[in-house]
Scaffold this motif. Structure first.
Motif, short mmCIF file in Angstrom:
data_model
loop_
_atom_site.label_atom_id
_atom_site.label_comp_id
_atom_site.label_asym_id
_atom_site.label_seq_id
_atom_site.Cartn_x
_atom_site.Cartn_y
_atom_site.Cartn_z
N LEU A 173 0.80 2.39 -7.11
CA LEU A 173 0.29 2.33 -5.73
C LEU A 173 -1.00 3.13 -5.57
N GLY A 174 -1.20 4.05 -6.46
CA GLY A 174 -2.41 4.85 -6.43
C GLY A 174 -2.50 5.61 -7.73
N ARG A 203 -2.22 -3.73 -9.61
CA ARG A 203 -0.93 -3.49 -8.94
C ARG A 203 0.11 -2.92 -9.91
N THR A 213 -7.13 4.20 -4.82
CA THR A 213 -6.08 3.50 -4.08
C THR A 213 -6.59 2.12 -3.68
N ARG A 214 -5.73 1.38 -2.99
CA ARG A 214 -6.19 0.06 -2.56
C ARG A 214 -6.67 0.05 -1.11
N THR A 215 -6.39 1.13 -0.39
CA THR A 215 -6.91 1.21 0.99
C THR A 215 -7.45 2.60 1.26
N ASP A 221 -4.66 4.94 2.24
CA ASP A 221 -3.93 5.45 1.08
C ASP A 221 -4.68 6.61 0.43
N THR A 278 0.87 -1.18 0.00
CA THR A 278 0.00 0.00 0.00
C THR A 278 0.91 1.24 0.00
#
Lengths: 493, 487
Positions: free
Chosen positions: A172-173, A169, A221-223, A226, A8
């Motif tokens: 990262l964002g 992936r 983002t993935r979280t 983030d 992340t």
């Protein structure tokens, strides 16, 4: 998949700070991932040399103890953002060859925070679309597949390239822009987090305009954390954008306390749409249960004008677009198709330069602003828009956030819904109301369909209450514990 | 020309005209209305263009507060309502010199509402012309068709420059009133420094709405004549357009609502586009700009800081210097002239100064083809010249010669007097010698005079002046002759 691309933003920051790896290694891992996944068509420009050079500089800063918020973090940028010397074409043929001599405020803010650009991402032409199929660069492929079905699916749109890149992936964002759901809906389709801040929170300067009163930049983002980190860098008052708001940017990541016991979450009955799959309905109920278990109060709220939101949006947004896109006339930059007089040049240039969906919206927008129709369409839509905002104001007297599904269905196959623009417009039925009211909203990946496709839940908060939005989203994220990933690299065609 | 005086004589009766003006006044400001590009006139093509002016993708307008202040000052000077909230709208149309494909203007909610301009008519009467509104808008660029044979070039230096559109009511009743209105408006704008008023540079242009009616009837259908760039053209265009409309109606036709162009060479107006061809501008509020809100305290600050306006100045000229309403009105009509008068009248006979300005100076300017507003004569030169007349250094007649030279070449007053040998002879001995010679040469006339034909005095004066080659001081000549002939 390299361990570095699985990180992340927060994890990468920690790893860089602890010298577990270098920014250069981080960037190289992502470059390799992008090269392996060109089949997704997520990127329309690659700026690897620049990313590598930036990574080396970031490593120097980290070594010198001068790391900034996003030092060395490799990101992707939606093609709607103007980036100096790098193609910025809104994935439209009419901007063929356009490389701006200026940098958008939002991307400049990211670079000033130390972030690195891997490239520009594919998108629906001028952000008009919900499946990334209107791009002049061809469709983006969603890295997800239905179980037992190899059919290529759409990533949602319009920030489809950004969403696919983050999900696969490849970065990262990524930055996205959201006019009626263009960050949140593709985030839901791709199983990632997509956040649209309050209108005015991020500068629109240097962002190619679709509908000025609705467009907002935001992170994919993935979280949730983030997204908070990225928004931290992106947001802020910009004197070059009269609609950006002069308010301090709080520490968004710090708001992620995991504690929602003081919050009241509203569930609007009006978001129960006929024909919506039962599994989306079930996921929504699951969301309610998660909040209750976390100690939040969950109540029913009424947003009675919800059903007018989509038609209102499809008057306001095309009206503004019809005017915003008038500058693409072949006179100064981009595509020009010559004619015998200016009028013929305009007609030829714009007929060849704009795709079908963009032309459709220009026509709708021109129509609703025309003498004799203005009052019935545009003016009325503006009034309804005000009432929709009032609906939310009233709801926020008793709740802190509103919970809804992000989209009424999961990702569909490329080619589906193509013949029926209205069916395509339904993608945004749950995201558009917050856009019209200018409210911050976020989509959090929360579950899978029976055939293995991600679904998102959607939270909406009060204007400039991004901290509460992130806090609630963080709790939703933990409870959902969404850990599924799209197929490994190379598995896609 | 009084208000009721102007009529167009038709085949079977007289026609009145009703005229309204839409004046586009370029705002005096360092930067453009929505960008920081400079606004200087005459720069190399496309050298004063920002990314916003060129409508590059993603660019946004930001209001220039100095332009807002200028519009408010103008509104205050027109004694108009200042709207504390106004809205910028987009006027959508395609044109190569309009980069965004829309002009940012103010449609339904302008910054300034109703006001008025008072005209001083030649007969001393006054007429008030209503101002409907004033709004801010951006100018377009310029299409240049004669630079290249194969293409039209576009110069965006003007694109985005702030304009005030000042719209009058259809209160104007004659071409002369239109001229007075435009001059008065220009004088106000120049006095407060919100527009330089240079019509030949295009900083002030007028669209004229003209209609005709038989006395007492309702206003007729109007035609709009676009883009007139001199007071003379405005007056001429009104006259020829009104005559055209009368001719159309009297021949059984109807005036059509349309936009027309004035051709000064042929002295006629021509149709540019009819109502059917009119654009649908699809006005809507510009979503890139918030409504413009003004702080009432700031408006009051601007009001307090306004300079003396022409009407107040006129009243002062009348009270302080005893000038007639008409003379005072003429002097304040052009700020440069009013300033000149104020400076030159200090410590001098004000009426003498006023008469000199309105007589010899205006005559000289007219001869040189210079607008009175552009009068190049400095106040000290004017004062010196008036002093030379007062102290008999030169004659009134010579003063005309001097002022013409000063206007034409900017020469020094005393240098011109010496160079042209205009210094008049006041020396008693020299004049007496001339008188003696004339008397000696004309004994018969002397006899006639002494016999009672005193009217011959004029003839004697003329002879002496002639003998002095015009340089003798006429008063001294008179006195010497009287002493010699009557004594």
């Amino acid at each position: 998949m390299s361990a570095l691309t699985a990180l992340t933003v927060a994890g990468a920051r920690a790893g860089l700070a602890g010298r577990a790896f270098s920014a250069r290694e981080l960037v190289d891992a992502h470059i390799a991932a992008i090269e392996a996944e060109r089949g997704l068509n997520a990127f329309v420009a690659e700026t690897f040399d620049r990313a590598r050079a930036g990574a080396d500089a970031a490593d120097a800063r980290i070594a010198a103890g001068e790391a900034r918020l996003l030092e060395g973090i490799p990101l992707a940028v939606k093609d709607l953002f103007c980036t100096r010397g790098v193609r910025s074409q809104a994935c439209s043929k009419i901007l063929s060859g356009f490389e701006p001599p200026y940098e958008s405020t939002v991307t400049a803010n990211l670079w000033a925070a130390g972030a690195l650009m891997l490239g520009k991402t594919n998108m629906d032409e001028f952000a008009m679309g919900s499946a990334n199929v209107t791009s002049a660069e061809g469709p983006v492929v969603n890295p997800w597949r239905r179980e037992g079905d190899d059919k290529a699916l759409v990533p949602g749109g319009s920030s489809g390239g950004s969403a696919a890149a983050v999900a696969a992936r490849l970065c990262l964002g990524a930055t996205g822009t959201d006019t009626g759901g263009s960050i949140r809906q593709p985030a839901a389709f791709c199983g990632i987090v997509g956040m649209k801040p309050t209108y005015g929170r991020c500068s629109r300067w240097g962002m190619i305009a679709f509908a000025s009163s609705l467009d907002q930049a935001g992170p994919l983002t993935r979280t949730v954390e983030d997204a908070a980190l990225m928004l931290q860098a992106m947001a802020g008052r910009d004197p070059k954008d009269s609609t950006s708001i002069d308010r301090p940017v709080p520490d968004y990541a710090a708001s992620l306390t995991g504690d929602v016991r003081d919050l009241t979450i509203g569930v609007p009955a009006e978001y129960r749409m006929e024909g919506m799959p039962a599994e989306i309905e079930a996921l929504w109920a699951e969301g309610v249960r998660w909040f209750r278990e976390a100690g939040a109060k969950v109540v029913d709220v009424s947003l009675p004008l919800t059903r007018y939101a989509l038609p209102t949006y499809y008057i306001v947004a095309p009206a503004e677009a019809s005017s915003n896109l008038a500058r693409y006339d072949g006179v100064r930059y981009g595509l020009r198709v010559d004619g015998d007089d200016p009028t013929e040049m305009y007609a030829r240039t714009r007929a060849e330069g704009f795709g079908r969906e963009v032309r459709r919206r220009i026509l709708i927008g021109t129509y609703v602003l025309s003498a004799g129709y203005y009052d019935a369409y545009y003016l009325k839509a503006q009034k309804v828009r005000t009432l929709i905002a009032r609906d939310f104001e009233r709801a926020f007297e008793s709740v802190d956030a509103v919970l809804t599904p992000t989209a009424p269905f999961a990702a569909f196959a490329i080619g589906e819904k193509m013949d029926d623009p209205i069916a395509m417009y339904l993608n945004d039925v749950f995201t558009v109301p917050a856009s019209l009211a200018g409210l911050p909203a976020i989509s959090v990946p929360a579950g899978l369909t029976g055939d293995g496709l991600p679904l998102g839940l959607h939270l909406i908060a009060r204007p400039f209450d991004e901290p509460t939005l992130f806090r609630a989203a963080g709790v939703l994220e933990s409870a959902a514990a969404f850990s599924q990933r799209p197929p490994a690299p190379g598995a896609t065609p | 020309m009084s208000a009721d005086g102007y009529r167009i004589r038709g085949r079977d009766g007289d026609w009145e005209i009703a005229v309204g003006l839409e004046v586009h006044a370029q705002v005096v400001s360092e930067a453009k209305l929505f960008s920081d590009a400079p606004t200087a006139f005459g720069a190399a093509p496309n050298s004063q263009v920002s990314l916003v002016d060129a409508a590059m993708p993603g660019m946004l307008p930001v209001i220039n507060h100095e332009c807002v202040a200028q519009a408010v000052r103008t509104g205050l000077a027109l004694e108009a309502e200042i709207n504390l909230t106004s809205v910028f709208d987009r006027k959508n149309y395609f044109y190569p010199d309009l980069p965004p494909g829309y002009q940012i203007s103010q449609y339904s909610r302008p910054i300034v509402g109703r006001g008025h301009v008072v005209l001083d008519l030649e007969d001393g009467a006054q007429r008030s012309i209503g101002i409907t509104r004033l709004h801010l808008e951006m100018d377009a660029g310029k299409s240049v068709h004669d630079r290249r044979a194969d293409a039209t070039c576009v110069d965006l230096n003007r694109a985005g420059v702030a304009l005030m559109e000042i719209v009058s009511e259809p209160d104007i009743r004659s071409p002369e009133e239109a001229g007075l209105y435009l001059r008065k408006l220009r004088s106000i704008l120049r006095t407060i420094g919100t527009c330089d008023g240079n019509m030949e540079q295009g900083s002030l242009r007028a669209d004229v709405n003209v209609s005709v009616r038989r006395s007492g009837e309702e206003l007729g259908t109007r035609c709009e004549i676009k883009n007139l760039n001199s007071v003379r053209f405005v007056m001429k265009a009104i006259e020829v357009e009104a005559r055209r409309q009368v001719a159309v109606i009297e021949s059984g036709g109807a005036v059509e609502l349309e936009t027309r162009l004035f051709d000064p060479e042929r002295g006629e107006t021509r149709s540019m586009r009819s109502k059917e061809e009119a654009h649908d501008y699809r006005y809507f509020p510009d979503p890139d700009l918030l409504p413009l809100t003004l702080d009432p305290a700031w408006v009051e600050e601007l009001r307090a800081a306004l300079p003396e306006l022409p009407d107040a100045r006129k009243a002062r000229f009348m009270a302080e210097h005893g000038l007639s309403a008409y003379d005072a009105g003429v002097l304040v009509a052009a700020r440069a002239i009013a300033d000149l008068f104020d400076a030159a009248a200090a410590g001098r006979d004000a009426k003498r100064v006023a008469n000199f300005i309105m007589g010899p100076l205006f005559g000289a300017l007219n001869r040189a083809g210079i607008e009175v507003e552009d009068c190049p004569v400095p106040a000290d030169a004017l004062g010196a010249l008036i002093d030379r007349v007062s102290d008999d250094t030169i004659s009134h007649q010579s003063a005309n010669t001097v002022i013409q030279a000063v206007v034409a070449t900017g020469a020094d007053v005393d240098a011109v007097i010496e160079e042209k040998g205009l210094r008049q002879v006041s020396d008693a001995g020299a004049i007496e010698a001339l008188v003696e010679r004339v008397i000696a040469d004309n004994p018969d006339k002397v006899a006639d005079y002494r016999a009672g034909r005193t009217k011959l005095m004029g003839w004697f004066v003329g002879q002496v002046m002639k003998a002095s080659a015009g340089k003798a001081n006429p008063r001294a000549v008179n006195e010497a002759l009287r002493a010699r002939l009557d004594g």
